[in-house]
Design a protein around this motif. Structure first.
Motif, PDB file in Angstrom:
ATOM      1  N   CYS A  57       0.860  -1.181   0.000  1.00  0.00           N
ATOM      2  CA  CYS A  57       0.000   0.000   0.000  1.00  0.00           C
ATOM      3  C   CYS A  57       0.896   1.231   0.000  1.00  0.00           C
ATOM      4  N   ASN A  58       1.094   1.803  -1.171  1.00  0.00           N
ATOM      5  CA  ASN A  58       1.882   3.029  -1.292  1.00  0.00           C
ATOM      6  C   ASN A  58       0.921   4.201  -1.402  1.00  0.00           C
ATOM      7  N   SER A  59       1.206   5.265  -0.691  1.00  0.00           N
ATOM      8  CA  SER A  59       0.314   6.411  -0.661  1.00  0.00           C
ATOM      9  C   SER A  59       1.112   7.696  -0.837  1.00  0.00           C
ATOM     10  N   ASN A  60       0.524   8.634  -1.550  1.00  0.00           N
ATOM     11  CA  ASN A  60       1.147   9.954  -1.700  1.00  0.00           C
ATOM     12  C   ASN A  60       0.835  10.837  -0.500  1.00  0.00           C
ATOM     13  N   GLU A  61      -0.292  10.577   0.143  1.00  0.00           N
ATOM     14  CA  GLU A  61      -0.745  11.429   1.236  1.00  0.00           C
ATOM     15  C   GLU A  61      -0.213  10.982   2.588  1.00  0.00           C
ATOM     16  N   GLY A  62      -0.153   9.683   2.825  1.00  0.00           N
ATOM     17  CA  GLY A  62       0.326   9.174   4.104  1.00  0.00           C
ATOM     18  C   GLY A  62      -0.819   8.699   4.972  1.00  0.00           C
ATOM     19  N   ALA A  63      -0.495   8.320   6.201  1.00  0.00           N
ATOM     20  CA  ALA A  63      -1.489   7.803   7.147  1.00  0.00           C
ATOM     21  C   ALA A  63      -2.023   8.943   7.992  1.00  0.00           C
ATOM     22  N   GLY A  64      -3.336   9.062   8.016  1.00  0.00           N
ATOM     23  CA  GLY A  64      -3.983  10.124   8.771  1.00  0.00           C
ATOM     24  C   GLY A  64      -4.718   9.582   9.973  1.00  0.00           C
ATOM     25  N   LEU A  65      -4.729  10.343  11.030  1.00  0.00           N
ATOM     26  CA  LEU A  65      -5.392   9.976  12.270  1.00  0.00           C
ATOM     27  C   LEU A  65      -6.896  10.159  12.109  1.00  0.00           C
ATOM     28  N   VAL A  66      -7.672   9.115  12.435  1.00  0.00           N
ATOM     29  CA  VAL A  66      -9.128   9.164  12.291  1.00  0.00           C
ATOM     30  C   VAL A  66      -9.784   9.471  13.631  1.00  0.00           C
ATOM     31  N   THR A  67      -9.263   8.911  14.703  1.00  0.00           N
ATOM     32  CA  THR A  67      -9.829   9.109  16.039  1.00  0.00           C
ATOM     33  C   THR A  67      -9.100  10.243  16.750  1.00  0.00           C
ATOM     34  N   PRO A  68      -9.640  10.698  17.869  1.00  0.00           N
ATOM     35  CA  PRO A  68      -8.911  11.714  18.633  1.00  0.00           C
ATOM     36  C   PRO A  68      -7.607  11.142  19.186  1.00  0.00           C
ATOM     37  N   PRO A  69      -6.585  11.975  19.376  1.00  0.00           N
ATOM     38  CA  PRO A  69      -5.323  11.486  19.934  1.00  0.00           C
ATOM     39  C   PRO A  69      -5.530  10.935  21.345  1.00  0.00           C
ATOM     40  N   GLY A  70      -4.841   9.851  21.640  1.00  0.00           N
ATOM     41  CA  GLY A  70      -4.974   9.234  22.956  1.00  0.00           C
ATOM     42  C   GLY A  70      -4.174   7.957  23.007  1.00  0.00           C
ATOM     43  N   PRO A  71      -4.441   7.118  24.004  1.00  0.00           N
ATOM     44  CA  PRO A  71      -3.688   5.866  24.110  1.00  0.00           C
ATOM     45  C   PRO A  71      -4.038   4.873  23.002  1.00  0.00           C
ATOM     46  N   VAL A  72      -5.273   4.916  22.496  1.00  0.00           N
ATOM     47  CA  VAL A  72      -5.690   4.049  21.391  1.00  0.00           C
ATOM     48  C   VAL A  72      -6.083   4.945  20.218  1.00  0.00           C
ATOM     49  N   GLU A  73      -5.425   4.758  19.081  1.00  0.00           N
ATOM     50  CA  GLU A  73      -5.680   5.587  17.895  1.00  0.00           C
ATOM     51  C   GLU A  73      -5.915   4.693  16.689  1.00  0.00           C
ATOM     52  N   VAL A  74      -6.724   5.182  15.762  1.00  0.00           N
ATOM     53  CA  VAL A  74      -6.972   4.478  14.504  1.00  0.00           C
ATOM     54  C   VAL A  74      -6.487   5.376  13.371  1.00  0.00           C
ATOM     55  N   TYR A  75      -5.728   4.774  12.458  1.00  0.00           N
ATOM     56  CA  TYR A  75      -5.172   5.499  11.320  1.00  0.00           C
ATOM     57  C   TYR A  75      -5.751   4.945  10.026  1.00  0.00           C
ATOM     58  N   ARG A  76      -5.847   5.807   9.023  1.00  0.00           N
ATOM     59  CA  ARG A  76      -6.384   5.428   7.714  1.00  0.00           C
ATOM     60  C   ARG A  76      -5.433   5.932   6.648  1.00  0.00           C
ATOM     61  N   MET A  77      -5.156   5.067   5.672  1.00  0.00           N
ATOM     62  CA  MET A  77      -4.266   5.446   4.579  1.00  0.00           C
ATOM     63  C   MET A  77      -4.892   4.973   3.268  1.00  0.00           C
ATOM     64  N   VAL A  78      -5.055   5.883   2.307  1.00  0.00           N
ATOM     65  CA  VAL A  78      -5.601   5.536   0.997  1.00  0.00           C
ATOM     66  C   VAL A  78      -4.438   5.163   0.089  1.00  0.00           C
ATOM     67  N   CYS A  79      -4.474   3.936  -0.419  1.00  0.00           N
ATOM     68  CA  CYS A  79      -3.388   3.433  -1.267  1.00  0.00           C
ATOM     69  C   CYS A  79      -3.522   4.009  -2.674  1.00  0.00           C
ATOM     70  N   SER A  80      -2.431   4.010  -3.414  1.00  0.00           N
ATOM     71  CA  SER A  80      -2.458   4.509  -4.789  1.00  0.00           C
ATOM     72  C   SER A  80      -3.308   3.609  -5.677  1.00  0.00           C
ATOM     73  N   SER A  81      -3.528   2.347  -5.275  1.00  0.00           N
ATOM     74  CA  SER A  81      -4.373   1.434  -6.054  1.00  0.00           C
ATOM     75  C   SER A  81      -5.854   1.688  -5.809  1.00  0.00           C
ATOM     76  N   GLY A  82      -6.192   2.468  -4.795  1.00  0.00           N
ATOM     77  CA  GLY A  82      -7.580   2.786  -4.506  1.00  0.00           C
ATOM     78  C   GLY A  82      -8.105   2.115  -3.250  1.00  0.00           C
ATOM     79  N   LYS A  83      -7.446   1.080  -2.769  1.00  0.00           N
ATOM     80  CA  LYS A  83      -7.920   0.419  -1.552  1.00  0.00           C
ATOM     81  C   LYS A  83      -7.511   1.238  -0.332  1.00  0.00           C
ATOM     82  N   VAL A  84      -8.115   0.911   0.796  1.00  0.00           N
ATOM     83  CA  VAL A  84      -7.873   1.654   2.032  1.00  0.00           C
ATOM     84  C   VAL A  84      -7.205   0.727   3.038  1.00  0.00           C
ATOM     85  N   PHE A  85      -6.133   1.196   3.644  1.00  0.00           N
ATOM     86  CA  PHE A  85      -5.417   0.450   4.681  1.00  0.00           C
ATOM     87  C   PHE A  85      -5.667   1.155   6.008  1.00  0.00           C
TER      88      PHE A  85
END
Length: 109
Positions: free
Chosen positions: A69-97
């Motif tokens: 999963c290669n991305s031009n944008e990178g991994a972005g934080l979806v949840t508020p910052p804290g001890p448990v965080e969820v990140y989302r990254m849109v791949c160049s192929s169109g899938k989401v990691f």
């Protein structure tokens, strides 16, 4: 000869001004705002989350790269910052990691 030309021009111009009809102003309704929100299959608006980098963004990008999963944008934080965080990254192929990080220990979802 000049007078004849001048008189004929005056006659033509006055005839043209007599033929001109007055136009009434047309009332224009204000433009309706265009709805640019994205909708899902059920017609529910899709929420757009602005990109925010987090403390584990680089780690999630490495995890994504290991899973092709290669991305031009990178991994972005979806949840508020804290001890448990969820990140989302849109791949160049169109899938989401996505990855979940707990105390900076990240695992793919």
């Amino acid at each position: 000869m000049k007078r004849l030309l001048l008189v004929s021009c005056v006659v033509v111009l006055s005839a043209c001004s007599m033929l001109r009809t007055k136009t009434e102003p047309v009332a224009v309704s204000p433009a309706q705002p265009v709805d640019t929100r994205l909708l899902d299959a059920n017609g529910v608006p899709i929420e757009r989350i602005p990109f925010r980098a987090g403390v584990s963004s680089v780690t999630v990008e490495r995890l994504g790269k290991a899973r092709d999963c290669n991305s031009n944008e990178g991994a972005g934080l979806v949840t508020p910052p804290g001890p448990v965080e969820v990140y989302r990254m849109v791949c160049s192929s169109g899938k989401v990691f996505m990855a979940r990080c707990e105390l900076r220990q990240c695992k793919a979802m």
